[in-house]
Design a protein around this motif. Structure first.
Motif, PDB file in Angstrom:
ATOM      1  N   ARG A 212       0.663  -1.229   0.190  1.00  0.00           N
ATOM      2  CA  ARG A 212      -0.109  -0.143   0.177  1.00  0.00           C
ATOM      3  C   ARG A 212       0.738   1.207  -0.089  1.00  0.00           C
ATOM      4  N   THR A 213       2.153   1.431   0.933  1.00  0.00           N
ATOM      5  CA  THR A 213       2.721   2.269   0.884  1.00  0.00           C
ATOM      6  C   THR A 213       3.556   2.639  -0.363  1.00  0.00           C
ATOM      7  N   ALA A 214       4.084   1.572  -1.167  1.00  0.00           N
ATOM      8  CA  ALA A 214       4.530   1.717  -2.520  1.00  0.00           C
ATOM      9  C   ALA A 214       3.501   2.146  -3.542  1.00  0.00           C
ATOM     10  N   ALA A 215       2.426   1.559  -3.507  1.00  0.00           N
ATOM     11  CA  ALA A 215       1.387   2.206  -4.340  1.00  0.00           C
ATOM     12  C   ALA A 215       0.975   3.693  -4.025  1.00  0.00           C
ATOM     13  N   THR A 216       1.091   4.222  -2.904  1.00  0.00           N
ATOM     14  CA  THR A 216       0.639   5.585  -2.662  1.00  0.00           C
ATOM     15  C   THR A 216       1.832   6.509  -3.190  1.00  0.00           C
ATOM     16  N   ILE A 217       3.084   5.980  -2.974  1.00  0.00           N
ATOM     17  CA  ILE A 217       4.332   6.409  -3.266  1.00  0.00           C
ATOM     18  C   ILE A 217       4.294   6.420  -5.035  1.00  0.00           C
TER      19      ILE A 217
ATOM     20  N   SER B  63       1.723   9.248  -5.995  1.00  0.00           N
ATOM     21  CA  SER B  63       1.946  10.605  -5.806  1.00  0.00           C
ATOM     22  C   SER B  63       3.045  11.053  -6.629  1.00  0.00           C
ATOM     23  N   ILE B  64       4.133  10.253  -7.242  1.00  0.00           N
ATOM     24  CA  ILE B  64       5.101  10.485  -8.266  1.00  0.00           C
ATOM     25  C   ILE B  64       4.370  10.719  -9.650  1.00  0.00           C
ATOM     26  N   ASP B  65       3.348  10.031  -9.887  1.00  0.00           N
ATOM     27  CA  ASP B  65       2.420  10.049 -11.123  1.00  0.00           C
ATOM     28  C   ASP B  65       1.727  11.345 -11.293  1.00  0.00           C
ATOM     29  N   SER B  66       1.117  11.798 -10.124  1.00  0.00           N
ATOM     30  CA  SER B  66       0.493  13.013 -10.090  1.00  0.00           C
ATOM     31  C   SER B  66       1.379  14.163 -10.091  1.00  0.00           C
ATOM     32  N   VAL B  67       2.641  14.130  -9.662  1.00  0.00           N
ATOM     33  CA  VAL B  67       3.574  15.178  -9.835  1.00  0.00           C
ATOM     34  C   VAL B  67       4.019  15.164 -11.299  1.00  0.00           C
ATOM     35  N   PHE B  68       4.173  14.220 -12.025  1.00  0.00           N
ATOM     36  CA  PHE B  68       4.872  14.342 -13.347  1.00  0.00           C
ATOM     37  C   PHE B  68       3.493  14.629 -14.182  1.00  0.00           C
ATOM     38  N   THR B  69       2.228  14.316 -13.865  1.00  0.00           N
ATOM     39  CA  THR B  69       1.052  14.718 -14.565  1.00  0.00           C
ATOM     40  C   THR B  69       0.931  16.135 -14.657  1.00  0.00           C
TER      41      THR B  69
END
Length: 124
Positions: A100-105, A108-114
């Motif tokens: 779950r932690t890895a999926a959340t990270i 978050s990374i995908d959101s920043v790049f988007t």
């Protein structure tokens, strides 16, 4: 000599015959009035009903028997096999927490790049 084997579990992947399906509000469901030509009523089973298909089988022969019955009624059936990985509850909970932690990270990374890509498009 003792034979040790991995435990195996089986389930069925079932496709019903097209004639047994009806369209209800854009969704295909099983027609409760459909009876296959191969069904013969008996004293023990006077009316047709679809056998359960959502079970997990502990033996291949039980899964094969259910698949044969469904095929007799016109279904296409694939038997799936798995070898479960048994782990104690604290270990399983820790693994799920890490996942779950890895999926959340990742999210978050995908959101920043988007957001960055959208900003670059707006500035261009």
């Amino acid at each position: 000599m003792t034979k040790t084997t991995e435990p195996r579990l089986y389930c069925l992947e079932v496709s019903y015959p097209a004639a047994a399906l009806i369209d209800r509000s854009g969704e295909e469901i099983l027609d409760p009035n459909w009876v296959p030509d191969t069904f013969t009523p008996t004293e023990q089973v006077p009316a047709f009903y679809w056998p359960k298909t959502d079970r997990i089988y502990r033996s291949r022969s039980a899964a094969t028997d259910r698949a044969a019955l469904l095929r007799r009624y016109g279904c296409t059936v694939t038997i799936l096999e798995c070898t479960p990985a048994w782990e104690n509850i604290p270990t399983a909970n820790a693994r799920r927490r890490r996942e779950r932690t890895a999926a959340t990270i990742r999210h978050s990374i995908d959101s920043v790049f988007t957001d960055r890509d959208q900003l670059e498009e707006e500035q261009a």
